[in-house]
Write an enzyme that holds these catalytic residues in place. Structure first.
Site, PDB file in Angstrom:
ATOM      1  N   CYS A 176       7.580  -0.419   2.402  1.00 62.92           N
ATOM      2  CA  CYS A 176       6.332  -0.310   1.598  1.00 62.92           C
ATOM      3  C   CYS A 176       4.999   0.117   2.397  1.00 62.92           C
ATOM      4  CB  CYS A 176       6.045  -1.396   0.755  1.00 62.92           C
ATOM      5  SG  CYS A 176       7.420  -1.609  -0.841  1.00 62.92           S
TER       6      CYS A 176
HETATM    7  N1  PCA Z   1       9.887  -3.086  -1.330  1.00 69.01           N
HETATM    8  C1  PCA Z   1      10.212  -2.890  -0.023  1.00 69.01           C
HETATM    9  C2  PCA Z   1      10.879  -1.457   0.108  1.00 69.01           C
HETATM   10  C3  PCA Z   1      10.978  -1.187  -1.208  1.00 69.01           C
HETATM   11  C4  PCA Z   1      10.501  -2.065  -1.970  1.00 69.01           C
HETATM   12  O1  PCA Z   1      10.425  -1.820  -3.451  1.00 69.01           O
HETATM   13  C5  PCA Z   1       9.210  -3.399   0.724  1.00 69.01           C
HETATM   14  O2  PCA Z   1       8.538  -4.605   0.724  1.00 69.01           O
HETATM   15  O3  PCA Z   1       8.718  -2.770   1.832  1.00 69.01           O
END
Ligand code: PCA
Length: 222
Positions: free
Chosen positions: A150
């Site tokens: 993210c």
């Molecule tokens: N959360 C992950 C990657 C995909 C998502 O929905 C994250 O916290 O990086």
């Protein structure tokens, strides 16, 4: 008719996550669309991204190049969140404690070798928070989208946006959905129902559109 284009991204399931609220939000908002604002037609394009350090940004970038959005809002699940978290900044750091979809787990590595330590979003976060308060949606500002995919996506998005003066780009971290709507393994958070999360993202986009149009009026561009 004047048009404004929004690209909204989310992620699919990944290790231990049966229902990723960010996927549901994107699907639902693309299905519903958004009403006109001040005589401006709003086009919403949703895109689902792989939970991959290497591929998430190229896939989002492809959508951006295709639709030429004025606003880009990326979303993702933050397992430890208990409320919607509006991310203020993205940091130049990848530090994965588990592998991504390509089995990569970079440790203490910059997203961009020569990039600045962080970028700030221009989304009107405080106005959005006020909207949430009026609707009773649990939310907070955050300075940390983590160090997994993210944050890496958010950093690359803001890196792209810095040369596109008028484009507004941001990231919304979503909490897990409650047990029964799709449990998140190992999560201690109680979760927020999907329909509340969808409403939160509608609010984020609607307030950002208003801000975008006000900025355009102030600078006389269109
Ligand atoms: N959360 C992950 C990657 C995909 C998502 O929905 C994250 O916290 O990086």
């Amino acid at each position: 008719m004047r048009r404004l284009t929004v690209v909204l991204s989310g992620f699919g399931s990944y290790e231990g996550v049966a229902v990723n609220p960010s996927r549901r939000v994107v699907e639902e908002m693309e299905r519903r669309g958004l009403p006109e604002v001040e005589g401006v037609r709003i086009d919403v394009h949703g895109v689902l991204l792989p939970v991959s350090f290497a591929k998430a940004w190229p896939v989002l970038c492809e959508s951006i190049e295709r639709f030429h959005p004025d606003i880009v809002v990326a979303t993702g699940l933050k397992r430890r969140a208990r409320a919607v978290e509006l991310e203020r900044c993205a940091t130049n750091l990848m530090d994965a404690s588990r592998p991504d979809a390509d089995n990569m787990s970079p440790r203490s590595t910059p997203v961009r070798d020569e990039g600045p330590a962080a970028y700030w979003t221009r989304l009107p976060l405080r106005s959005i928070l006020r909207d949430f308060a009026g609707e009773g949606i649990a939310a907070t500002l955050s300075s940390d989208a983590g160090t997994f995919v993210c944050n890496s996506l958010f950093y690359q998005l803001l890196d792209w946006a810095r040369f596109r003066g008028r484009v507004l780009a941001g990231f919304v971290s979503l909490p897990p959905v409650p047990e029964g709507e799709g449990a998140v393994a190992g999560s201690t958070a109680t979760g927020l129902p999907v329909d509340v999360q969808v409403q939160a993202c509608v609010d984020v986009v609607a307030r950002t559109i208003e801000y975008f149009l006000a900025e355009q009026d102030a600078t006389g561009r269109d």
